[in-house]
Design a protein around this motif. Structure first.
Motif, PDB file in Angstrom:
ATOM      1  N   PHE A 119      15.801 -35.135  -1.935  1.00  0.00           N
ATOM      2  CA  PHE A 119      15.523 -34.980  -3.507  1.00  0.00           C
ATOM      3  C   PHE A 119      16.450 -34.080  -3.801  1.00  0.00           C
ATOM      4  N   ASP A 120      16.574 -32.933  -3.221  1.00  0.00           N
ATOM      5  CA  ASP A 120      17.358 -31.855  -3.546  1.00  0.00           C
ATOM      6  C   ASP A 120      18.871 -32.202  -3.593  1.00  0.00           C
ATOM      7  N   GLN A 121      19.353 -32.982  -2.744  1.00  0.00           N
ATOM      8  CA  GLN A 121      20.810 -33.427  -2.465  1.00  0.00           C
ATOM      9  C   GLN A 121      20.896 -34.307  -3.730  1.00  0.00           C
ATOM     10  N   LEU A 122      20.138 -35.412  -4.076  1.00  0.00           N
ATOM     11  CA  LEU A 122      20.707 -36.387  -5.081  1.00  0.00           C
ATOM     12  C   LEU A 122      20.362 -35.688  -6.575  1.00  0.00           C
ATOM     13  N   MET A 123      19.280 -34.738  -6.538  1.00  0.00           N
ATOM     14  CA  MET A 123      18.985 -34.097  -8.000  1.00  0.00           C
ATOM     15  C   MET A 123      20.105 -33.277  -8.364  1.00  0.00           C
ATOM     16  N   HIS A 124      20.987 -32.928  -7.306  1.00  0.00           N
ATOM     17  CA  HIS A 124      21.938 -31.870  -7.864  1.00  0.00           C
ATOM     18  C   HIS A 124      23.026 -32.760  -8.812  1.00  0.00           C
ATOM     19  N   TYR A 125      23.433 -33.837  -8.156  1.00  0.00           N
ATOM     20  CA  TYR A 125      24.197 -34.790  -8.861  1.00  0.00           C
ATOM     21  C   TYR A 125      23.710 -35.302 -10.092  1.00  0.00           C
ATOM     22  N   TRP A 126      22.302 -35.780 -10.006  1.00  0.00           N
ATOM     23  CA  TRP A 126      21.529 -36.228 -11.257  1.00  0.00           C
ATOM     24  C   TRP A 126      21.750 -35.239 -12.338  1.00  0.00           C
ATOM     25  N   ARG A 127      21.559 -34.026 -12.417  1.00  0.00           N
ATOM     26  CA  ARG A 127      21.510 -33.071 -13.382  1.00  0.00           C
ATOM     27  C   ARG A 127      22.868 -32.786 -13.919  1.00  0.00           C
ATOM     28  N   ILE A 128      23.807 -33.033 -13.000  1.00  0.00           N
ATOM     29  CA  ILE A 128      25.342 -33.020 -13.506  1.00  0.00           C
ATOM     30  C   ILE A 128      25.703 -33.955 -14.271  1.00  0.00           C
ATOM     31  N   ILE A 129      25.403 -35.220 -13.972  1.00  0.00           N
ATOM     32  CA  ILE A 129      25.647 -36.596 -14.657  1.00  0.00           C
ATOM     33  C   ILE A 129      24.943 -36.614 -16.075  1.00  0.00           C
ATOM     34  N   THR A 130      23.484 -36.447 -15.802  1.00  0.00           N
ATOM     35  CA  THR A 130      22.703 -36.661 -16.826  1.00  0.00           C
ATOM     36  C   THR A 130      22.521 -35.614 -18.273  1.00  0.00           C
ATOM     37  N   ASP A 131      23.020 -34.335 -17.677  1.00  0.00           N
ATOM     38  CA  ASP A 131      23.226 -33.115 -18.811  1.00  0.00           C
ATOM     39  C   ASP A 131      24.052 -33.705 -19.808  1.00  0.00           C
ATOM     40  N   GLN A 132      25.158 -34.352 -19.448  1.00  0.00           N
ATOM     41  CA  GLN A 132      26.033 -35.244 -20.542  1.00  0.00           C
ATOM     42  C   GLN A 132      25.407 -36.153 -21.037  1.00  0.00           C
ATOM     43  N   ALA A 133      24.716 -36.873 -20.426  1.00  0.00           N
ATOM     44  CA  ALA A 133      24.075 -37.972 -21.100  1.00  0.00           C
ATOM     45  C   ALA A 133      23.072 -37.612 -22.118  1.00  0.00           C
ATOM     46  N   ARG A 134      22.532 -36.775 -21.866  1.00  0.00           N
ATOM     47  CA  ARG A 134      21.414 -36.075 -22.977  1.00  0.00           C
ATOM     48  C   ARG A 134      22.058 -35.348 -24.001  1.00  0.00           C
ATOM     49  N   VAL A 135      23.286 -34.981 -24.134  1.00  0.00           N
ATOM     50  CA  VAL A 135      23.964 -34.605 -25.336  1.00  0.00           C
ATOM     51  C   VAL A 135      24.108 -35.840 -26.180  1.00  0.00           C
ATOM     52  N   ILE A 136      24.143 -37.014 -25.837  1.00  0.00           N
ATOM     53  CA  ILE A 136      24.328 -38.365 -26.630  1.00  0.00           C
ATOM     54  C   ILE A 136      22.919 -38.932 -26.882  1.00  0.00           C
ATOM     55  N   ASP A 137      22.042 -38.667 -26.011  1.00  0.00           N
ATOM     56  CA  ASP A 137      20.618 -39.244 -26.300  1.00  0.00           C
ATOM     57  C   ASP A 137      19.759 -38.525 -25.469  1.00  0.00           C
ATOM     58  N   PRO A 138      18.830 -37.269 -26.112  1.00  0.00           N
ATOM     59  CA  PRO A 138      18.213 -36.409 -25.318  1.00  0.00           C
ATOM     60  C   PRO A 138      16.864 -37.061 -24.668  1.00  0.00           C
ATOM     61  N   GLN A 139      16.751 -38.411 -25.094  1.00  0.00           N
ATOM     62  CA  GLN A 139      15.708 -38.762 -24.492  1.00  0.00           C
ATOM     63  C   GLN A 139      15.905 -40.065 -23.267  1.00  0.00           C
TER      64      GLN A 139
END
Length: 405
Positions: A119-139
């Protein structure tokens, strides 16, 4: 091998609690539906993939910080690539059979010293990728439904996952050997080492042929350490039971091959011939050539010098359809030819092991696991000079030359 959901429950539970969808396929943990920005600033979905190593009773922590990704290469909200993730592209677009992946990522926080959980391993990459996605769609990371975990039972000849291929990222190479039906004729010193290596590949079936019993001298030129209770058992039964702990589909044939039953060999994809008698070798290999079955014949020719030193050769002769005319000039097929000390059951485990491993490596070349600059069909390792002599190169279109030839 059937995956055990109960063993995986503690690993998958954090993802489900967070409302994420995960699955386990063989030796891989997949985190699906990852919102990602592509180079056109559009939101799309991708999948993060990590290696997972587990047995019936435990799951190992992640061995690395690296993961794979299937989907568009992740970008910043402005459409420029997140180059800090990039390690390499995945050749062929598949990490393993039925596990697609386009990119291999390598990124870790400063001071990183390992992940305790997947969980820690994959969520590290999840946060990096989705932080940018949330700029376009916060939801975009809000779950549309409850999280879920799916464990897919994947057909495999192994009793437990092949963590070595997954960890080394060569599972697609290993899969070139899958579904093969292999026969090993002769389970003496060389044949037992052939089995030891073939059992660590995903071949579908391994058929063992030998009509002899496992005796004390065999223990000193075979892999593993035999218990005294093994002595007197049929060789094929002993080795089948030993390697059944790792590999399914091992079939013991408690018989020598004769003119009556040699036809059994025509049903296999490849045959290892590991016997030390000329007449049976001639019978078996002639039949394989007639059937067009590819095979490797192994042999040792050892001699004892006057100052009590052993010297000689370990021979590997391969034949296949369209390239077999050399065989009877290279492999001894007369009675009591060569293998003089071998006939006396001289216990030289390292020579047996080398003979078997050379044969297995040549087999792997034949099916594309190892690269092959030239299609050699005769190899002889000379013990006193420590050299490998190669000959009988195919003149057809089977070789793949390179600058390193």
């Amino acid at each position: 091998m059937s995956a055990k959901p109960a063993v995986l429950e503690s690993t998958l539970a954090p993802f489900v609690t967070k409302g994420l969808r995960v699955s386990v396929q063989g030796s891989y943990l997949l985190l699906h539906d990852v919102p990602v920005v592509d180079d056109k600033r559009q939101l799309r979905l991708g999948t993060l993939i990590a290696t997972i190593v587990y047995t019936d009773s435990q799951i190992s922590p992640p061995a690395t910080h690296q993961v794979w990704f299937d989907g568009p290469f992740p970008c910043f909200a402005d459409g420029t690539a997140l180059e800090q993730l990039r390690h390499s592209d995945v050749a062929g677009g598949f990490i393993a059979e039925e596990v697609p992946g386009k990119y291999f990522f390598s990124n870790k926080d400063e001071g990183w010293n390992g992940y305790a959980t997947h969980f820690d391993q994959l969520m590290h990459y999840w946060r990096i990728i989705t932080d940018q996605a949330r700029v376009i769609d916060p939801q975009c990371t809000q779950p549309l439904a409850a999280g879920s975990a799916q464990v897919e039972a994947r057909k495999s000849p192994f009793r437990y996952p092949d963590a070595a291929s997954a960890r080394g990222r060569f599972e697609m190479a290993s899969q070139k050997l899958a579904k093969l039906r292999i026969a090993i004729v002769g389970l003496g010193g060389t044949g037992s080492y052939v089995l030891d290596q073939v059992a660590k590949t995903p071949v579908n079936e391994i058929h063992l042929f030998d009509g002899d019993k496992f005796e004390i001298h065999n223990a000193f030129r075979a892999p593993s350490a035999a218990q005294e209770s093994a002595f007197g058992k049929m060789k094929v039964a002993y080795f089948r039971d030993l390697y059944d702990a790792m590999h399914t589909g091992i079939v013991a044939h408690e018989t020598y091959l004769t003119e009556v039953n040699v036809g059994l060999l025509c049903q296999y994809d490849f045959v290892f011939v590991c016997i030390d008698k000329g007449s049976p070798r001639k019978l078996i290999c002639s039949h394989l050539i007639d059937c067009g079955i590819a095979f490797v014949d192994c042999g040792m020719d050892m001699s004892l010098s006057t100052n009590d030193q052993i010297y000689g050769t370990c021979r590997v002769t391969m034949a296949r359809q369209g390239m077999s005319q050399h065989f009877f000039e290279r492999a001894p097929t007369m009675e009591d030819a060569g293998d003089g000390l071998y006939d006396q059951n001289i216990q030289i485990a390292d020579a047996n092991a080398l003979n078997g491993i050379l044969a297995v490596m040549r087999w792997k070349q034949h099916f594309g696991f190892y690269a092959m600059n030239w299609d050699w069909h005769q190899m002889e390792f000379v013990t006193n000079t420590m050299t490998l002599v190669r000959s009988e190169k195919s003149e057809g279109g089977h070789e793949t030359p390179s600058d390193n030839a």
